[in-house]
Motif scaffolding. Structure first.
Motif, short mmCIF file in Angstrom:
data_model
loop_
_atom_site.label_atom_id
_atom_site.label_comp_id
_atom_site.label_asym_id
_atom_site.label_seq_id
_atom_site.Cartn_x
_atom_site.Cartn_y
_atom_site.Cartn_z
N GLY A 67 0.80 -1.35 0.21
CA GLY A 67 -0.50 -0.05 -0.52
C GLY A 67 0.47 1.60 0.30
N THR A 71 1.42 -2.34 -4.74
CA THR A 71 0.09 -1.00 -4.78
C THR A 71 -1.07 -1.28 -5.77
N ASN A 99 -5.18 3.85 -6.58
CA ASN A 99 -6.47 4.40 -6.01
C ASN A 99 -7.32 5.46 -6.81
N GLU A 100 -6.19 5.98 -7.12
CA GLU A 100 -7.06 6.67 -8.09
C GLU A 100 -8.47 6.45 -8.88
N ASP A 157 -3.93 6.57 0.03
CA ASP A 157 -5.01 6.05 -0.21
C ASP A 157 -6.49 6.94 -0.07
N ARG A 172 -8.11 8.22 -3.82
CA ARG A 172 -10.00 7.70 -4.48
C ARG A 172 -10.32 8.47 -4.58
N ASN A 205 -14.44 2.85 1.61
CA ASN A 205 -14.56 1.49 1.61
C ASN A 205 -15.57 0.79 1.74
N PHE A 256 -15.82 -0.14 -1.64
CA PHE A 256 -14.71 -0.18 -1.92
C PHE A 256 -13.71 -1.23 -1.37
N ASP A 257 -12.91 -2.44 -1.76
CA ASP A 257 -12.34 -3.35 -1.58
C ASP A 257 -12.54 -4.48 -1.49
N TYR A 314 -10.08 -4.59 -4.90
CA TYR A 314 -8.81 -4.19 -3.70
C TYR A 314 -8.33 -6.00 -3.93
N PRO A 363 -7.74 -1.36 -9.74
CA PRO A 363 -8.79 -2.34 -9.31
C PRO A 363 -9.48 -2.34 -10.39
#
Length: 266
Positions: free
Chosen positions: A77, A89, A92-93, A122, A126, A177, A204-205, A222, A253
């Motif tokens: 991360g 990694t 995230n964006e 992170d 996002r 998340n 998210f995840d 993720y 992602p």
């Protein structure tokens, strides 16, 4: 160690190393700089062969200083160019962008965002992706439709309450998340809203419980299990000299669309 996200990460690391006959010692940093440092120093003092770190509060310079020491370090991360071959990694964006884009393509024009703690890289990434999608489609970012939580379910509840008190209508909600998304959905239902008829929600995840929710939660995948596995393999490669391991450092992602979103009925 709270929540299913960390359970998956730790299990994948332990499984990969245990299969190679190695044991794992776990400490928690609680996203607090001094606690993270104390935990790292404890593991170093125990003469561990290597460290796999998932930390946010300590600085890049501190991590680089530690990486120059006698104990090899792999990072989950965090992306440090100086040790890129040991960083694992996700973009995230791009994940935040995919969530907002999915809602917009379903016809939603009034969107709200429930962010994670914005001091974390992170969470900032996002949110940046969410804002990029809005700008790309000519939509204005409304700060009153931004609330910040701490990635835990309870913060999703009070952040959702904050969004509703702002008095701005929104038909789509992207969350930083999945745990916060569950809290937000609970509040929406308490206010008489139906998911997805009145509100489309994306998390998210892609933690395991999202597919069993009613309705099943749309989310951004993720692959933390794979990332943990890759970090463990980097230790097997660099510390124990195991060859022939397939190791991936960068992950992308992807949108997992389920029943918590629907087209906006104009």
């Amino acid at each position: 160690l709270h929540g299913p996200f960390f359970g998956v990460m730790l299990s994948s690391i332990e499984d990969e190393l245990r299969a190679a006959g190695k044991h794992v010692i776990i400490t928690a940093g609680h996203s607090d700089e001094e606690v993270e440092k104390d935990s790292i120093q404890f593991l170093v003092s125990r003469q561990c062969d290597a460290l796999i770190l998932h930390v946010y509060a300590v600085s890049d310079s501190y991590l680089l200083e530690q990486s120059a020491g006698p104990v090899p370090i792999s990072l989950i991360g965090r992306d440090l160019p100086e040790m890129s071959d040991r960083c694992f990694t996700i973009d995230n964006e791009q994940g935040g962008y995919l969530a907002a884009k999915a809602l917009i393509e379903l016809g939603h024009r009034e969107l709200a965002y429930l962010a994670g703690p914005l001091w974390k890289s992170d969470a900032k990434g996002r949110l940046a992706g969410y804002r990029r999608a809005l700008a790309e489609h000519g939509l204005v970012f409304d700060r009153k439709l931004l609330a910040e939580g701490n990635y835990q379910e309870a913060s999703g509840r009070w952040a959702m309450e904050q969004l509703l008190r702002a008095g701005r209508p929104f038909s789509g909600l992207a969350c930083g998340n999945d745990e916060m998304a569950t809290g937000a959905i609970a509040v929406a239902r308490e206010q008489g809203m139906t998911i997805p008829d009145d509100l489309s929600v994306i998390g998210f995840d892609n933690v395991f419980f999202t597919r069993y929710m009613h309705p099943a939660l749309s989310t951004i995948d993720y692959p933390i299990g794979e990332m943990g596995q890759m970090a463990a393999r980097s230790v097997l490669r660099d510390v124990y000299g195991k060859s022939g391991l397939a190791i991936q450092n960068r992950f992308e992602p992807r949108l997992v669309r389920r029943a918590s979103v629907m087209e906006f009925a104009w």
